[in-house]
Write a protein that holds these residues in place. Structure first.
Motif, PDB file in Angstrom:
ATOM      1  N   ARG A   8       0.827  -1.213   0.000  1.00 36.09           N
ATOM      2  CA  ARG A   8       0.000   0.000   0.000  1.00 36.09           C
ATOM      3  C   ARG A   8       0.860   1.263   0.000  1.00 36.09           C
ATOM      4  O   ARG A   8       0.571   2.226  -0.712  1.00 36.09           O
ATOM      5  N   PHE A   9       1.940   1.271   0.795  1.00 34.19           N
ATOM      6  CA  PHE A   9       2.841   2.429   0.804  1.00 34.19           C
ATOM      7  C   PHE A   9       3.483   2.627  -0.569  1.00 34.19           C
ATOM      8  O   PHE A   9       3.633   3.750  -1.044  1.00 34.19           O
ATOM      9  N   LEU A  10       3.899   1.537  -1.197  1.00 32.91           N
ATOM     10  CA  LEU A  10       4.496   1.631  -2.521  1.00 32.91           C
ATOM     11  C   LEU A  10       3.510   2.210  -3.538  1.00 32.91           C
ATOM     12  O   LEU A  10       3.859   3.096  -4.321  1.00 32.91           O
ATOM     13  N   GLU A  11       2.284   1.698  -3.534  1.00 35.05           N
ATOM     14  CA  GLU A  11       1.257   2.202  -4.454  1.00 35.05           C
ATOM     15  C   GLU A  11       1.069   3.700  -4.281  1.00 35.05           C
ATOM     16  O   GLU A  11       1.045   4.454  -5.250  1.00 35.05           O
ATOM     17  N   ARG A  12       0.971   4.132  -3.037  1.00 35.59           N
ATOM     18  CA  ARG A  12       0.774   5.551  -2.733  1.00 35.59           C
ATOM     19  C   ARG A  12       1.959   6.387  -3.215  1.00 35.59           C
ATOM     20  O   ARG A  12       1.789   7.422  -3.863  1.00 35.59           O
ATOM     21  N   ASP A  13       3.171   5.934  -2.936  1.00 37.82           N
ATOM     22  CA  ASP A  13       4.356   6.736  -3.234  1.00 37.82           C
ATOM     23  C   ASP A  13       4.719   6.734  -4.718  1.00 37.82           C
ATOM     24  O   ASP A  13       5.247   7.715  -5.226  1.00 37.82           O
ATOM     25  N   ILE A  14       4.412   5.652  -5.417  1.00 35.59           N
ATOM     26  CA  ILE A  14       4.666   5.608  -6.859  1.00 35.59           C
ATOM     27  C   ILE A  14       3.742   6.587  -7.583  1.00 35.59           C
ATOM     28  O   ILE A  14       4.139   7.231  -8.558  1.00 35.59           O
ATOM     29  N   LYS A  15       2.516   6.724  -7.097  1.00 39.07           N
ATOM     30  CA  LYS A  15       1.582   7.682  -7.701  1.00 39.07           C
ATOM     31  C   LYS A  15       2.113   9.112  -7.632  1.00 39.07           C
ATOM     32  O   LYS A  15       1.786   9.937  -8.471  1.00 39.07           O
ATOM     33  N   LYS A  16       2.960   9.390  -6.655  1.00 42.29           N
ATOM     34  CA  LYS A  16       3.490  10.740  -6.486  1.00 42.29           C
ATOM     35  C   LYS A  16       4.435  11.158  -7.607  1.00 42.29           C
ATOM     36  O   LYS A  16       4.701  12.351  -7.764  1.00 42.29           O
ATOM     37  N   ILE A  17       4.929  10.200  -8.382  1.00 46.82           N
ATOM     38  CA  ILE A  17       5.830  10.578  -9.480  1.00 46.82           C
ATOM     39  C   ILE A  17       5.248  10.250 -10.859  1.00 46.82           C
ATOM     40  O   ILE A  17       5.973  10.215 -11.847  1.00 46.82           O
ATOM     41  N   GLU A  18       3.947  10.054 -10.936  1.00 47.57           N
ATOM     42  CA  GLU A  18       3.321   9.766 -12.231  1.00 47.57           C
ATOM     43  C   GLU A  18       3.583  10.874 -13.237  1.00 47.57           C
ATOM     44  O   GLU A  18       3.958  10.613 -14.379  1.00 47.57           O
ATOM     45  N   GLU A  19       3.413  12.117 -12.815  1.00 50.69           N
ATOM     46  CA  GLU A  19       3.631  13.260 -13.709  1.00 50.69           C
ATOM     47  C   GLU A  19       5.079  13.306 -14.188  1.00 50.69           C
ATOM     48  O   GLU A  19       5.358  13.480 -15.370  1.00 50.69           O
ATOM     49  N   ARG A  20       6.011  13.147 -13.268  1.00 45.51           N
ATOM     50  CA  ARG A  20       7.439  13.175 -13.597  1.00 45.51           C
ATOM     51  C   ARG A  20       7.799  12.022 -14.531  1.00 45.51           C
ATOM     52  O   ARG A  20       8.569  12.191 -15.471  1.00 45.51           O
ATOM     53  N   SER A  21       7.244  10.846 -14.272  1.00 50.95           N
ATOM     54  CA  SER A  21       7.579   9.691 -15.106  1.00 50.95           C
ATOM     55  C   SER A  21       7.083   9.892 -16.537  1.00 50.95           C
ATOM     56  O   SER A  21       7.770   9.501 -17.489  1.00 50.95           O
ATOM     57  N   LYS A  22       5.949  10.527 -16.717  1.00 51.30           N
ATOM     58  CA  LYS A  22       5.456  10.823 -18.070  1.00 51.30           C
ATOM     59  C   LYS A  22       6.376  11.815 -18.773  1.00 51.30           C
ATOM     60  O   LYS A  22       6.689  11.660 -19.950  1.00 51.30           O
ATOM     61  N   ARG A  23       6.817  12.827 -18.044  1.00 49.50           N
ATOM     62  CA  ARG A  23       7.668  13.870 -18.619  1.00 49.50           C
ATOM     63  C   ARG A  23       9.003  13.302 -19.116  1.00 49.50           C
ATOM     64  O   ARG A  23       9.508  13.695 -20.145  1.00 49.50           O
ATOM     65  N   TYR A  24       9.570  12.347 -18.372  1.00 44.28           N
ATOM     66  CA  TYR A  24      10.879  11.787 -18.719  1.00 44.28           C
ATOM     67  C   TYR A  24      10.800  10.466 -19.484  1.00 44.28           C
ATOM     68  O   TYR A  24      11.832   9.898 -19.827  1.00 44.28           O
ATOM     69  N   GLY A  25       9.608   9.986 -19.719  1.00 44.43           N
ATOM     70  CA  GLY A  25       9.456   8.742 -20.478  1.00 44.43           C
ATOM     71  C   GLY A  25       9.732   7.491 -19.667  1.00 44.43           C
ATOM     72  O   GLY A  25      10.008   6.441 -20.227  1.00 44.43           O
ATOM     73  N   TRP A  26       9.658   7.597 -18.335  1.00 45.87           N
ATOM     74  CA  TRP A  26       9.869   6.431 -17.483  1.00 45.87           C
ATOM     75  C   TRP A  26       8.587   5.606 -17.446  1.00 45.87           C
ATOM     76  O   TRP A  26       7.481   6.131 -17.461  1.00 45.87           O
ATOM     77  N   HIS A  27       8.739   4.303 -17.356  1.00 46.60           N
ATOM     78  CA  HIS A  27       7.590   3.405 -17.199  1.00 46.60           C
ATOM     79  C   HIS A  27       7.797   2.604 -15.926  1.00 46.60           C
ATOM     80  O   HIS A  27       8.811   1.914 -15.779  1.00 46.60           O
ATOM     81  N   ILE A  28       6.838   2.705 -15.013  1.00 45.84           N
ATOM     82  CA  ILE A  28       6.961   2.073 -13.701  1.00 45.84           C
ATOM     83  C   ILE A  28       5.860   1.030 -13.562  1.00 45.84           C
ATOM     84  O   ILE A  28       4.687   1.322 -13.780  1.00 45.84           O
ATOM     85  N   PHE A  29       6.267  -0.191 -13.198  1.00 42.62           N
ATOM     86  CA  PHE A  29       5.331  -1.294 -13.028  1.00 42.62           C
ATOM     87  C   PHE A  29       5.515  -1.879 -11.635  1.00 42.62           C
ATOM     88  O   PHE A  29       6.623  -2.245 -11.255  1.00 42.62           O
ATOM     89  N   GLN A  30       4.439  -1.968 -10.884  1.00 44.09           N
ATOM     90  CA  GLN A  30       4.506  -2.538  -9.544  1.00 44.09           C
ATOM     91  C   GLN A  30       3.782  -3.872  -9.522  1.00 44.09           C
ATOM     92  O   GLN A  30       2.671  -3.999 -10.025  1.00 44.09           O
ATOM     93  N   ASP A  31       4.433  -4.860  -8.914  1.00 41.37           N
ATOM     94  CA  ASP A  31       3.827  -6.165  -8.688  1.00 41.37           C
ATOM     95  C   ASP A  31       4.120  -6.530  -7.240  1.00 41.37           C
ATOM     96  O   ASP A  31       5.191  -7.063  -6.928  1.00 41.37           O
ATOM     97  N   GLY A  32       3.207  -6.185  -6.353  1.00 44.21           N
ATOM     98  CA  GLY A  32       3.427  -6.407  -4.925  1.00 44.21           C
ATOM     99  C   GLY A  32       4.561  -5.539  -4.428  1.00 44.21           C
ATOM    100  O   GLY A  32       4.532  -4.321  -4.570  1.00 44.21           O
ATOM    101  N   ILE A  33       5.604  -6.173  -3.866  1.00 41.80           N
ATOM    102  CA  ILE A  33       6.760  -5.420  -3.355  1.00 41.80           C
ATOM    103  C   ILE A  33       7.887  -5.339  -4.389  1.00 41.80           C
ATOM    104  O   ILE A  33       8.980  -4.881  -4.083  1.00 41.80           O
ATOM    105  N   PHE A  34       7.614  -5.780  -5.610  1.00 41.90           N
ATOM    106  CA  PHE A  34       8.581  -5.683  -6.707  1.00 41.90           C
ATOM    107  C   PHE A  34       8.181  -4.527  -7.613  1.00 41.90           C
ATOM    108  O   PHE A  34       7.027  -4.421  -8.012  1.00 41.90           O
TER     109      PHE A  34
END
Length: 148
Positions: A8-34
């Motif tokens: 849950r903490f990971l899901e919350r904190d990854i959402k905080k960089i969605e805008e930045r990841s789009k700007r830089y072309g990063w793709h972030i995939f979460q699968d549990g704690i990975f």
């Protein structure tokens, strides 16, 4: 319980960089704690594949490593930043590692450390951002590390 909280903490904190990841072309995939992150280096068109293992997040250090290219499974693409963060040649055991506060490889002897990390050091969004920024400014050269 700790596993569910980490997710849950990971899901919350990854959402905080969605805008930045789009700007830089990063793709972030979460699968549990990975967490898998694709980080392009725009001036070389190289794609770095980062894996983050986040057990006990946000209280414990994160394990980070680059993954092999699916088309060349015996090689791992590493950025060349002259051994600042991405340690390839200066590794004592010959295994490359990422040297950054908040990662297990920064102090590889133990998960329990006496170094006072701030919550910023351990924050997944900051770790991804710092690695992404270092890749962006690394030399146009890169290193392929052979896997034995």
């Amino acid at each position: 319980m700790e596993l569910e909280a980490s997710i849950r903490f990971l899901e919350r904190d990854i959402k905080k960089i969605e805008e930045r990841s789009k700007r830089y072309g990063w793709h972030i995939f979460q699968d549990g704690i990975f967490v898998k992150v694709l980080l392009p280096q725009l001036h070389t068109s190289k794609l770095f594949r980062l894996s983050l293992f986040c057990y006990g997040y946000p209280r414990h250090l994160i394990t980070a490593e680059f993954l092999p290219n699916p088309l060349q499974p015996n090689k791992i693409l590493w950025p060349n930043d002259k051994e600042q963060m991405f340690r390839i040649r200066s590794s004592a055991n010959g295994i490359p590692f990422i040297c950054m506060a908040g990662l297990k490889t920064y102090i590889p002897e133990s998960d329990e450390t006496t170094v006072p990390y701030s919550s910023n050091d351990l924050h997944i969004a900051n770790i991804i951002t710092r690695i992404g920024q270092q890749i962006a400014k690394a030399d146009c050269s890169y290193l392929e590390v052979n896997i034995q």
